[in-house]
Design a protein around this motif. Structure first.
Motif, short mmCIF file in Angstrom:
data_model
loop_
_atom_site.label_atom_id
_atom_site.label_comp_id
_atom_site.label_asym_id
_atom_site.label_seq_id
_atom_site.Cartn_x
_atom_site.Cartn_y
_atom_site.Cartn_z
N LYS A 156 0.97 -1.15 0.01
CA LYS A 156 -0.13 -0.03 -0.04
C LYS A 156 0.90 1.22 0.06
CE LYS A 156 -3.84 1.80 2.56
NZ LYS A 156 -4.64 1.52 3.84
N ARG B 45 0.40 5.78 -0.51
CA ARG B 45 -0.24 7.03 -0.86
C ARG B 45 0.28 7.56 -2.23
NH1 ARG B 45 -1.05 10.85 4.23
NH2 ARG B 45 -2.65 9.87 5.09
N GLU B 46 -0.64 8.14 -2.92
CA GLU B 46 -0.20 8.44 -4.31
C GLU B 46 1.23 9.44 -4.16
OE1 GLU B 46 -3.60 9.42 -7.12
OE2 GLU B 46 -3.88 10.31 -5.75
N ARG C 249 3.20 8.06 2.95
CA ARG C 249 2.81 6.90 3.71
C ARG C 249 2.83 5.64 3.03
NH1 ARG C 249 2.37 11.05 6.16
NH2 ARG C 249 1.23 11.63 7.68
N TRP C 250 2.95 4.37 3.45
CA TRP C 250 3.16 3.20 2.83
C TRP C 250 3.05 1.91 3.92
CZ3 TRP C 250 7.46 1.78 5.62
CH2 TRP C 250 8.30 2.53 6.17
N SER C 251 2.80 0.93 3.36
CA SER C 251 2.75 -0.43 3.85
C SER C 251 3.67 -1.26 3.24
CB SER C 251 1.15 -0.94 4.09
OG SER C 251 0.81 0.01 4.75
N ASP D 53 3.25 -0.53 8.71
CA ASP D 53 2.96 0.71 8.07
C ASP D 53 3.86 1.73 8.36
OD1 ASP D 53 0.51 -0.67 7.43
OD2 ASP D 53 -0.59 0.08 9.12
N GLU E 289 -2.24 -1.73 -3.39
CA GLU E 289 -3.23 -0.79 -3.16
C GLU E 289 -2.75 0.66 -3.14
OE1 GLU E 289 -6.58 0.86 0.04
OE2 GLU E 289 -5.92 -1.13 0.10
N GLU F 142 -3.21 4.48 -2.44
CA GLU F 142 -4.17 5.23 -1.93
C GLU F 142 -4.32 6.61 -2.35
OE1 GLU F 142 -4.09 7.00 2.48
OE2 GLU F 142 -4.11 4.86 2.54
N LYS G 202 -6.19 12.63 -0.06
CA LYS G 202 -7.43 13.37 0.39
C LYS G 202 -7.21 14.92 -0.05
CE LYS G 202 -8.21 9.72 3.66
NZ LYS G 202 -8.01 9.46 5.20
#
Length: 153
Positions: A84, A86-87, A91-93, A112, A144, A146, A149
């Motif tokens: 995972k 973020r664009e 942030r990442w997993s 995470d 994924e 993300e 926002k």
């Protein structure tokens, strides 16, 4: 097995063993941390680069699922992939799957994280070139992305 991952092999040393004569719980996390640093290094995110930029990876969560015991002297393989992000890569997993020599899955470790400015002690973003490199790291089949926002006033 994962679709796309970076593989690292480690030998289980005497210092990695617990009183039950198998890999101690915290050694799983140690092997994964080493594999994760090698994974980040593939994107140019080396210890020296972190030092130069005053940035480092920080973990918010680390989850370990133990599946099979690993004995002393065994060689384990840690497969590391992004699951995972973020664009903007802020942030990442990352998922680590640990395999025994016989090919059996021994553990799954998911972390995470984000990036911290080690001088300001605040979360930060990677420089754009390194963010692009980070985005190119191996991704799991169920990766994924993300979306960012929208900020509200």
């Amino acid at each position: 097995m994962q679709n796309n991952s970076l593989k690292n092999t480690f030998e289980v040393r005497w210092s990695d063993i617990d009183a039950n004569i198998h890999l101690r719980h915290s050694a799983y996390a140690d092997f994964c941390a080493q594999a994760r640093l090698r994974f980040l290094g593939e994107a140019g995110l080396t210890f020296n680069k972190f030092k130069e930029l005053h940035i480092g990876p920080i973990l918010f969560r680390e989850e370990l699922k133990y599946l099979k015991e690993v004995p002393f002297g065994e060689h384990i393989t840690v497969e590391t992939s992004m699951i995972k992000m973020r664009e903007d890569a802020s942030r990442w997993s990352i998922k680590h799957v640990i395999f025994r020599e016989d090919g059996q899955k021994a553990a799954i470790v998911v972390v995470d994280g984000a990036w911290i400015d080690i001088l300001k002690r605040k979360l930060t973003a990677l420089p754009e070139d390194l963010a692009q490199n980070f985005k190119s790291l191996p991704k799991a089949a169920d990766f994924e992305l993300e979306p960012l926002k929208e900020k509200t006033i």
